[in-house]
Design an enzyme around this catalytic site. Structure first.
Site, mmCIF file in Angstrom:
data_model
loop_
_atom_site.group_PDB
_atom_site.id
_atom_site.type_symbol
_atom_site.label_atom_id
_atom_site.label_comp_id
_atom_site.label_asym_id
_atom_site.label_seq_id
_atom_site.Cartn_x
_atom_site.Cartn_y
_atom_site.Cartn_z
ATOM 1 N N GLU A 282 0.856 -1.145 -0.214
ATOM 2 C CA GLU A 282 -0.072 0.065 0.088
ATOM 3 C C GLU A 282 0.785 1.264 0.041
ATOM 4 O O GLU A 282 0.706 2.048 -0.603
ATOM 5 C CB GLU A 282 -0.935 0.056 1.167
ATOM 6 N N GLU A 285 2.328 1.965 -3.273
ATOM 7 C CA GLU A 285 1.093 2.576 -4.271
ATOM 8 C C GLU A 285 1.127 3.842 -3.916
ATOM 9 O O GLU A 285 0.962 4.763 -4.887
ATOM 10 C CB GLU A 285 -0.135 1.879 -3.841
ATOM 11 N N CYS A 308 -7.611 -2.045 3.829
ATOM 12 C CA CYS A 308 -7.423 -3.095 4.687
ATOM 13 C C CYS A 308 -8.460 -3.602 5.413
ATOM 14 O O CYS A 308 -8.482 -4.596 6.171
ATOM 15 C CB CYS A 308 -6.156 -3.194 5.683
ATOM 16 N N SER A 328 -6.576 1.780 -2.418
ATOM 17 C CA SER A 328 -5.535 0.929 -3.009
ATOM 18 C C SER A 328 -6.165 -0.478 -3.144
ATOM 19 O O SER A 328 -7.053 -0.675 -2.731
ATOM 20 C CB SER A 328 -4.680 1.035 -1.322
ATOM 21 N N LYS A 367 -14.690 -9.986 8.064
ATOM 22 C CA LYS A 367 -13.892 -11.095 7.422
ATOM 23 C C LYS A 367 -14.218 -12.340 7.254
ATOM 24 O O LYS A 367 -13.424 -13.073 6.354
ATOM 25 C CB LYS A 367 -12.451 -11.239 8.397
ATOM 26 N N GLU A 370 -15.355 -11.566 3.786
ATOM 27 C CA GLU A 370 -14.391 -11.463 2.863
ATOM 28 C C GLU A 370 -13.503 -12.836 2.440
ATOM 29 O O GLU A 370 -13.393 -12.963 1.395
ATOM 30 C CB GLU A 370 -13.193 -10.457 3.725
ATOM 31 N N GLU A 375 -13.017 -14.200 -5.054
ATOM 32 C CA GLU A 375 -11.949 -13.615 -5.963
ATOM 33 C C GLU A 375 -10.707 -14.083 -5.007
ATOM 34 O O GLU A 375 -9.162 -14.099 -5.364
ATOM 35 C CB GLU A 375 -11.789 -12.190 -6.168
ATOM 36 N N CYS A 512 -10.360 -1.665 14.442
ATOM 37 C CA CYS A 512 -10.476 -2.990 14.801
ATOM 38 C C CYS A 512 -10.612 -3.428 16.292
ATOM 39 O O CYS A 512 -11.364 -4.299 16.615
ATOM 40 C CB CYS A 512 -9.635 -4.130 14.248
HETATM 41 S S1 SF4 Z 1 -12.931 -5.221 12.645
HETATM 42 FE FE1 SF4 Z 1 -14.071 -3.570 11.677
HETATM 43 S S2 SF4 Z 1 -12.498 -1.996 11.355
HETATM 44 FE FE2 SF4 Z 1 -11.352 -3.878 11.453
HETATM 45 S S3 SF4 Z 1 -11.512 -4.712 9.664
HETATM 46 FE FE3 SF4 Z 1 -13.195 -5.593 10.537
HETATM 47 S S4 SF4 Z 1 -14.953 -4.168 9.843
HETATM 48 FE FE4 SF4 Z 1 -12.830 -3.161 9.530
#
Ligand code: SF4
Ligand SMILES: Cc1cc2nc3c(=O)[nH]c(=O)nc-3n(C[C@H](O)[C@H](O)[C@H](O)COP(=O)(O)O)c2cc1C
Ligand code: SF4
Ligand code: SF4
Ligand code: SF4
Ligand code: FES
Lengths: 587, 386
Positions: A282, A285, A308, A328, A367, A370, A375, A512
């Site tokens: 990043e 970039e 991220c 990014s 996540k 994610e 992909e 986070c």
């Molecule tokens: S905990 Fe919240 S701020 Fe951290 S990556 Fe996950 S969604 Fe984003």
């Protein structure tokens, strides 16, 4: 100042003070259920709906909700008259009468605000036996809605609308059928939900919970044909201890590693390593775009936005698809770790990709979604197999009868367990951009930073801006946490008025450390602050504090990736975004 | 009919005059208008019965340069249909009343929140509104009126839910205080009055507070539109002087076999025959937004209550515990007693619950369920059990 009398105690308060806050000033805790106040983040939920906090105000016919009633001069308040106690009990019985009696098998048992309130109020029977309302269950890749357990506190709605401005959850239907649901009562995975999990983080009951992969992880660990690799996100170590009764802000990095090893993971690695890698990609970039800009290129594509946070990625894919070329292209650390583990590391230890299972421990529910994105799969095999929350990890540790308190501290395995202080602070708002600045500064200026702490980038303010002197170039940095705050900066970009070169965005308030998968804060925002401070402490104690100085990162580039932003790096560590603005389906 | 006085203020007189009262009111100061209202003793006709003059005075006293006048034409109370008549016959008086209020409190904008089912009136109302705006311009009164359609929810007749609805949000009552006079529509100081209240205001401006005060009692000045329904040969709209006894009313409107009258709709009180003589219809006795529903001895009061509870259970906004769950418990509770699944003593338990709802519910809907519930259960207990 106003003078009020509460339970015969006199207290002076400023105009606009609620009875609830005034009572707290003289040590009187009035029970509350729907009310929520995260002071440090300016987040308040005050629907005055549950009516648990009712008190008697002299001269008023009806009881008043303490959370939503302002003090008036001379007010006389009684918070525990027989009338109040009986009424509160009846109201609580009503709530319970419409709640499944599932406590023995409920995901929230022991941590449920409703359960606790029932105990606190000494409810032993429910005199009213009408019906219970029923609603279909709604499962998504990250979040389960079990609406039968909803008590209509509306905290989730406030989070989703006012704080995140995503606008997925809102009250629908009337009367006994009233529930909080996505618009048109569609399922969450057909809505614009970002899976930020902030609704889950504040839900007092098990009406909103994460999709639980605890048993899938246990199965993987028990499979002798698989090598199971685990990565742990930075914010986890600053919060996991809370699940074992430790003070908020206690760092448990070493114990966490030891526990993971006892659980049977073959390799215990650190997402912080991948965070350092993220900075390399990043940061490069950023410098590429910056150099273009300095060379006079009007299409330099600044500001660059961090990428991220998958909650944030979901947000702009749905709400700002026209800006999808600005962030990014670097993947989140979780998704950088996966391919490095399954290609580079699997190769190194001589196993096939299919024989490796990657588990990630995340403060995050986005996540979970994610890692299921197409992909991030190779022939159907996901780079990261299971993403489990801090809370799920705590459950795993408890299930395995591990005596967490008496664990000896252990160290991460190498090479993917080595990280710098820069990787650690990824877990809090401002940390990603601070880490990026540490590296970008040295690469851009060729000088060594004298002081790596950029205090101007830290704090809990929702939108912050700061500038860093890059050898004469004033690098302007914006920071937003919480998607509503992010929206403000995005609107500026859309309008062409943004003054920034780089912007860090985190979906969750606090970053986070306040993620949807973290131990529940039960409305106490000082917990989030303590977690952030813990991460800065860990950073300060690290021998290496800049990502580009991580020896194993250097080795990874030398032996495998080539240079940052190389073709190979692009293939494995970068991604592309989609316009999802039309992807809402209405059944 | 000697003890009942029919009145013809609302529909009568001046129907054809073109905004004469409004025009003459323009020469009066804000204080003069408000003082006239206060002197008249007029109380709101939408149900709660707050002194209209005081409401206007409080709002006028607010410093905010932006204020609103809102006409509550959501008419959702079961058994009430008088606002529909008023808006059909004398819309001019309603708009005049709003405009006079605008002058009194210093508002430039008014909204009429029209019940969804009354959409068919919209073309006629818009036509009249055009005429109103012409006249307002003619005598330089900077006050425009807009009509907003309701969504068909009873709760949107509650003033703060109505504001939310106009603001484009889900119609849910707000916590009070703050009251609308301080923070109403768009959080600005707002006067909200019922359709009939605005018409009364116009008549007070025309005839003066003293004339108005000659009607009614000291607690209940003036006359009131009644929506008479149920077991009566004279169903319909009747304007009567306030302060009559229910016995006189039943004499005139009953079918000779009246066993109870529900005064004030589902959220009002049920008065049994034995109380007709000592019940005054007015703010000193049993107040009503206009609904008078007569029941003769062929009616099951259990069914009547069941209907009301069905209505509340569905129409509650669902926001607060006591009302969302309480209504359902009351409904299921009387069914269980009727079926013998619960002992008759469970009714006492339910009465306590309705009492709790009265003092804990967030808005008038949940607070007033106990009115009909307790008055029917207490007066017709046998019908609930057997
Ligand atoms: S905990 Fe919240 S701020 Fe951290 S990556 Fe996950 S969604 Fe984003
Ligand atoms: C559930 C509920 C429904 C209501 N519906 C109406 C209505 O349809 N029309 C009305 O004028 N007032 C209605 N009200 C009363 C209004 O909240 C408000 O008191 C009234 O509009 C004030 O006008 P007034 O002072 O002229 O009576 C309702 C109140 C409640 C609690
Ligand atoms: S996860 Fe976030 S976006 Fe999705 S419903 Fe919850 S608060 Fe809204
Ligand atoms: S889902 Fe949870 S947070 Fe949302 S209203 Fe229901 S109980 Fe409250
Ligand atoms: S009393 Fe009923 S209608 Fe009023 S706010 Fe509560 S739930 Fe909504
Ligand atoms: S805590 Fe005050 S009403 Fe819920």
């Amino acid at each position: 100042m106003l003078k009020v009398t509460i339970d015969n105690k006199t207290v002076e308060v400023a105009p606009g003070t609620s009875i609830l806050d005034a009572a707290a000033k003289v040590g009187i805790q009035i029970p509350t259920l729907c009310y929520l106040n995260l002071h440090d983040l300016n987040i308040e939920n005050k629907p005055a709906g549950c009516r648990i906090c009712v008190v008697e105000v002299e001269g008023r016919r009806n009881l008043a909700p303490a959370c939503a009633t302002d003090c008036a001069d001379g007010m006389k308040i009684n918070t525990h008259s027989i009338r109040v106690l009986n009424t509160r009990k009846t109201v609580m019985e009503l709530i319970l009468s419409d709640h499944p009696f599932d406590c023995l098998v409920c995901a929230k048992s022991g941590k449920c605000d409703l359960q606790k309130m029932a105990q606190d109020l000494g409810i032993r029977e429910i005199r009213y036996q009408g019906e219970q309302s029923h609603y279909r269950e709604d499962t998504s890749p990250a979040i389960i809605r079990d609406v039968d357990k909803c008590i209509m506190c509306r905290r989730c709605e406030m989070m989703c609308n006012e704080v995140q401005t995503v606008g997925v959850l809102s009250g629908v239907n009337r009367g006994f059928e009233a529930v909080v649901a996505p618009a048109f009562e569609m399922n969450l995975d057909h809505s614009e939900c970002t899976y930020c999990g902030q609704c889950v983080a504040v839900c007092p009951t098990a009406a909103l919970t994460e999709v639980d992969h605890t048993y899938k992880v246990i199965e993987a660990l028990a499979d002798p044909t698989k090598v199971v690799v685990v990565q742990t996100a930075p914010a986890v170590r600053a919060a996991l201890g809370e699940e074992f009764g430790l003070e908020p802000g206690t760092l448990v990095t070493g114990k966490m590693v030891a526990a993971l090893r006892q659980l049977g993971f073959n390799y215990v690695f650190d997402t912080d390593f991948a965070a350092d890698l993220t900075i390399m990609e990043e940061g490069t970039e950023l410098l590429t775009r910056l150099n273009k800009y300095l060379a006079g290129d009007t299409n330099a594509n600044l500001p660059i936005l961090t990428s991220c946070c998958p909650g944030w990625v979901n947000f702009f894919e749905h709400h700002f698809p026209e800006l999808k070329d600005i962030p990014s292209t670097a993947r989140s650390p979780q998704q950088m770790f996966g391919p490095i583990a399954k290609n580079y590391f699997a190769d190194k230890i001589g196993i096939k990709r299919e024989d490796m299972i990657v588990v990630s421990i995340m403060p995050c529910l986005a996540k979970k979604y994610e890692c299921s994105r197409e992909e991030f799969k190779v022939n159907g095999d996901p780079d990261v197999n299971y993403s489990v929350s801090t809370r799920e990890l705590a459950n795993l540790i408890k299930l395995a009868n591990i005596d967490f308190h008496n664990l000896d501290e252990d160290d991460f395995d190498q090479p993917l367990g080595e990280s710098t202080g820069a990787g650690v602070i990824f877990g809090t708002t401002g940390g990603v951009i601070e880490a990026a600045v540490r590296t970008a500064y040295e690469v851009h200026t060729g000088k060594t930073l004298e002081k790596v702490d950029f205090e101007q980038l830290r704090g809990m303010e929702g939108v912050r801006s700061a500038s860093v002197d890059f050898n004469g170039l004033e690098l302007k940095i914006g920071i937003a946490h919480g998607l509503g705050n992010a929206r403000k900066l995005l609107e500026e970009i859309k309008a062409g008025t943004s003054q920034y070169h780089a912007i860090e965005i985190m979906a969750c308030p606090g970053g986070c450390i306040g993620g949807g998968g973290q131990p529940l804060h039960h409305g106490d925002s000082s917990i989030l602050k303590a977690r952030a401070q813990a991460l800065y402490r860990e950073d300060a104690g690290k021998a290496i504090r800049k990502s580009h100085e991580n020896p194993f990162i250097k080795e990874l580039y030398e032996k495998f990736l080539g240079k940052p932003n190389s073709h190979k790096a692009h293939e494995l560590l970068h991604t592309h975004y989609f316009d999802k603005s039309n992807q809402i389906t209405i059944e | 009919m000697e003890n009942l006085k029919r009145v013809d203020l609302i529909f009568g007189a001046y129907t054809n005059e073109k905004y004469k009262v409004l025009e003459s009111s323009m020469s009066k100061s804000s204080e003069e208008i408000i003082n006239e209202m206060i002197a008249s003793g007029l109380k709101g006709r939408g149900g709660a019965g707050f002194l209209t003059g005081m409401k206007w005075k409080f709002t006028a006293a607010e410093k905010d340069p932006v204020k609103y006048v809102v006409c509550n034409a959501d008419e959702g109370e079961p058994g009430t249909f008088k606002d529909r008549e008023i808006l059909t016959v004398v819309p001019r008086k309603v708009f005049s009343g709003m405009a006079i209020c605008g002058k009194a409190i210093g508002a430039k904008k008014g909204y009429m929140y029209l019940r969804g089912e009354y959409r068919y009136m919209l073309p006629d109302l818009m036509k009249e509104l055009e005429i109103y705006h012409e006249h307002a311009r003619r005598f330089g009164h900077d006050f425009t009126i807009e009509i907003r359609m309701g969504s068909g929810a009873y709760i949107c007749g509650e003033e703060s839910a109505l504001f939310e609805s106009i603001e484009g949000k889900r119609g849910e009552p707000r916590n009070k205080p703050p009251y609308p006079t301080v923070a109403g529509l768009f959080s600005k100081p707002t006067v909200i009055n019922n359709v009939e209240t605005f018409v009364n205001a116009v008549m007070i401006m025309k005839y003066g507070a003293n004339e108005f005060k000659k009607l009614g009692t000291s607690d209940s000045r003036g006359s009131k539109m009644f929506s008479v329904s149920g077991d009566t040969p004279k169903a319909g709209i009747h304007e009567l002087e306030l302060g009559m006894s229910l016995a006189d009313f039943v004499n005139e409107f009953g079918d000779g076999d009246t066993k109870a009258v529900q005064v004030g709709g589902a959220s009002g009180f049920c008065v049994p025959r034995k109380r007709f003589n000592d019940t005054i219809i007015g703010f000193e006795g049993v107040p009503t937004g206009g609904s008078m529903m007569l029941f003769n001895s062929s009616r099951s009061m259990y069914n009547v209550l069941h209907n009301y509870l069905d209505f509340f259970e569905e129409e509650s906004c669902g926001q607060c515990t006591p009302c969302r769950i309480g209504c359902q418990q009351l409904l299921k509770g009387i069914v269980a007693v009727k079926k013998g699944e619960k002992p008759s003593s469970y009714l006492d338990q339910l009465l306590k619950l309705s009492d709790t709802m009265k003092i804990t519910a967030k808005c008038g809907l949940g607070q007033s369920v106990a009115n009909s519930f307790a008055s029917i259960v207490e007066n017709f207990k046998e019908e609930m059990i057997y």
